[in-house]
Scaffold this active site. Structure first.
Site, PDB file in Angstrom:
ATOM      1  NE  ARG A 106      -3.876   0.597   1.926  1.00  0.00           N
ATOM      2  CZ  ARG A 106      -5.076   0.595   2.511  1.00  0.00           C
ATOM      3  NH1 ARG A 106      -5.260   1.259   3.641  1.00  0.00           N
ATOM      4  NH2 ARG A 106      -6.077  -0.084   1.986  1.00  0.00           N
ATOM      5  CG  HIS A 133      -8.472   0.044  -2.684  1.00  0.00           C
ATOM      6  ND1 HIS A 133      -7.721  -1.091  -2.411  1.00  0.00           N
ATOM      7  CD2 HIS A 133      -9.007   0.433  -1.491  1.00  0.00           C
ATOM      8  CE1 HIS A 133      -7.814  -1.359  -1.109  1.00  0.00           C
ATOM      9  NE2 HIS A 133      -8.572  -0.454  -0.534  1.00  0.00           N
ATOM     10  CD  GLN A 136     -12.921  -2.128  -0.510  1.00  0.00           C
ATOM     11  OE1 GLN A 136     -12.137  -2.122   0.409  1.00  0.00           O
ATOM     12  NE2 GLN A 136     -14.125  -2.667  -0.406  1.00  0.00           N
ATOM     13  CG  ASP A 224     -13.976   5.898  -0.459  1.00  0.00           C
ATOM     14  OD1 ASP A 224     -13.988   5.720   0.785  1.00  0.00           O
ATOM     15  OD2 ASP A 224     -12.945   5.782  -1.146  1.00  0.00           O
ATOM     16  CB  CYS A 264     -14.038   0.801   0.266  1.00  0.00           C
ATOM     17  SG  CYS A 264     -13.443   2.464   0.631  1.00  0.00           S
ATOM     18  NE  ARG A 292     -10.023  -5.566   0.430  1.00  0.00           N
ATOM     19  CZ  ARG A 292      -9.299  -4.553   0.891  1.00  0.00           C
ATOM     20  NH1 ARG A 292      -9.897  -3.487   1.381  1.00  0.00           N
ATOM     21  NH2 ARG A 292      -7.964  -4.559   0.815  1.00  0.00           N
TER      22      ARG A 292
HETATM   23  N1  NVA Z   1     -10.402   6.383  -0.938  1.00  0.00           N
HETATM   24  C1  NVA Z   1      -9.901   5.960   0.357  1.00  0.00           C
HETATM   25  C2  NVA Z   1      -9.960   4.483   0.475  1.00  0.00           C
HETATM   26  C3  NVA Z   1      -9.599   3.965   1.825  1.00  0.00           C
HETATM   27  C4  NVA Z   1      -9.581   2.463   1.895  1.00  0.00           C
HETATM   28  C5  NVA Z   1      -8.495   6.485   0.561  1.00  0.00           C
HETATM   29  O1  NVA Z   1      -7.723   6.503  -0.401  1.00  0.00           O
HETATM   30  O2  NVA Z   1      -8.163   6.902   1.681  1.00  0.00           O
HETATM   31  N1   CP Z   2     -11.155  -0.516   2.642  1.00  0.00           N
HETATM   32  C1   CP Z   2      -9.873  -0.551   3.064  1.00  0.00           C
HETATM   33  O1   CP Z   2      -8.949  -0.732   2.279  1.00  0.00           O
HETATM   34  O2   CP Z   2      -9.711  -0.376   4.401  1.00  0.00           O
HETATM   35  P1   CP Z   2      -8.338  -0.197   5.177  1.00  0.00           P
HETATM   36  O3   CP Z   2      -7.798   1.165   4.829  1.00  0.00           O
HETATM   37  O4   CP Z   2      -8.717  -0.304   6.629  1.00  0.00           O
HETATM   38  O5   CP Z   2      -7.394  -1.273   4.754  1.00  0.00           O
END
Ligand code: NVA
Ligand code: CP
Length: 305
Positions: A106, A133, A136, A224, A264, A292
């Site tokens: 990540r 993502h 997800q 989201d 998500c 997931r």
């Molecule tokens: N769009 C959000 C997703 C978190 C899982 C982010 O990038 O923070």
């Molecule tokens: N939806 C998701 O990726 O959650 P986290 O940021 O908790 O991993």
């Protein structure tokens, strides 16, 4: 040496493979819930998980997924690695490839994900970048199909920010042939590169600025957070501009009667979604979070066996 099977983005993998992953995940979920003895194809294999950004779901679901398949995980954060002191991502990938059988990362910079995949001789899995993502959205597709059957030909509405999750949903629209109606404020609309991709892909993706237009007749409404990781500096401006894009009962009422709500997570209750929707009967978010783990088991199995 053959190229490893990376899982980088939904638009880079043949749709038949994506469908097989969803079917496999549904089957593994069923078998586990009915208490059947599960094969452990990844005994003796290790997945390194690199988190340069926070996570609850991705971290725990990959960890448990790997354990259920018989393997190990190792969790690293960017700051405690030599990447934080200037070692290149390519060299990091070359070294990790000598120790472990797969890497999940990540990291906000999508280019660094691609660089890691380029230099790695073991599969690299995208655990979220600023751009996409995919794990997800594979879980989201699985959740939709569990509840409502094939997603092909259906209409999916997105309201809110144009972010990484939306981009992966757009990739899915192109692959699975469904319609997406996307409502964002002009300020947070899809950027030029994504617009160019939409055009090139020929996907049925309609862009607008009105959440009510997007929700009308939809089989699923998705939103989201309004402040994604990396956007914290402009949080106040975002919260202000995005206010009218909330998914609440009035918006859900415009969709099909049996429409579902997806998010998500983590959710910001009272911002992008109201309590009544996320806790309501049309919400599928807890199944979505659970899935997931199941879909990532299928992805790990595909990458490694
Ligand atoms: N769009 C959000 C997703 C978190 C899982 C982010 O990038 O923070
Ligand atoms: N939806 C998701 O990726 O959650 P986290 O940021 O908790 O991993």
């Amino acid at each position: 040496m053959p190229k490893p099977r990376h899982f980088l983005d939904i638009d880079r993998i043949p749709v038949d493979t994506l469908r097989n992953l969803i079917h496999r995940a549904i089957e593994m979920k069923r078998a586990r819930k009915s208490g059947e003895v599960q094969p452990q194809p990844l005994v003796g294999r290790t997945l390194t998980m690199i988190f340069d950004q926070p996570s609850t779901r991705t971290r725990v679901s990959f960890d448990v997924a790997m354990q259920q398949l018989g393997g190990y995980t190792m969790m690293l954060t960017g700051t405690e690695m030599q990447i934080g002191r200037g070692e290149t991502i390519g060299d990091t990938a070359r070294v990790l490839s000598r120790y472990v059988e797969a890497i999940m990362i990540r990291i906000l910079d999508h280019g660094m994900l691609l660089e890691m995949a380029e230099s790695s001789s073991v599969p690299v899995i995208n655990g979220m970048t600023k751009q996409s993502h995919p794990c997800q959205v594979m879980a989201d597709l699985m959740t939709f199909e569990e509840r409502k059957g094939s997603i092909t030909g259906k209409t999916i509405a997105w309201t809110g920010d144009s972010n990484n999750v939306l981009a992966s949903w757009m990739h899915a629209a192109a692959q699975f042939d469904f319609t997406m109606k996307v409502a964002t404020p002009k300020e947070f609309a899809p950027r030029d590169a994504l617009r160019a991709w939409i055009k090139k892909s020929g996907a049925k993706i309609l862009l607008g600025n009105d959440p009510q237009w997007a929700a009308a007749g939809a089989d699923c409404i998705i939103t989201d957070t309004w402040v994604s990781m990396g956007d914290e500096k402009e949080a106040a401006r975002r919260l202000n501009i995005l206010q009218s894009f909330q998914v609440n009962a009035a918006l859900m009422a415009l969709a099909e009667k049996d429409a579902i709500f997806l998010h998500c997570l983590p959710a910001h209750r009272g911002e992008e979604v109201s309590d009544e929707v996320i806790d309501g009967p049309q919400s599928a978010v807890w199944d979505e979070a659970e899935n997931r783990m199941h879909i990532q088991k299928a992805i790990l199995e595909w990458c490694l066996t």
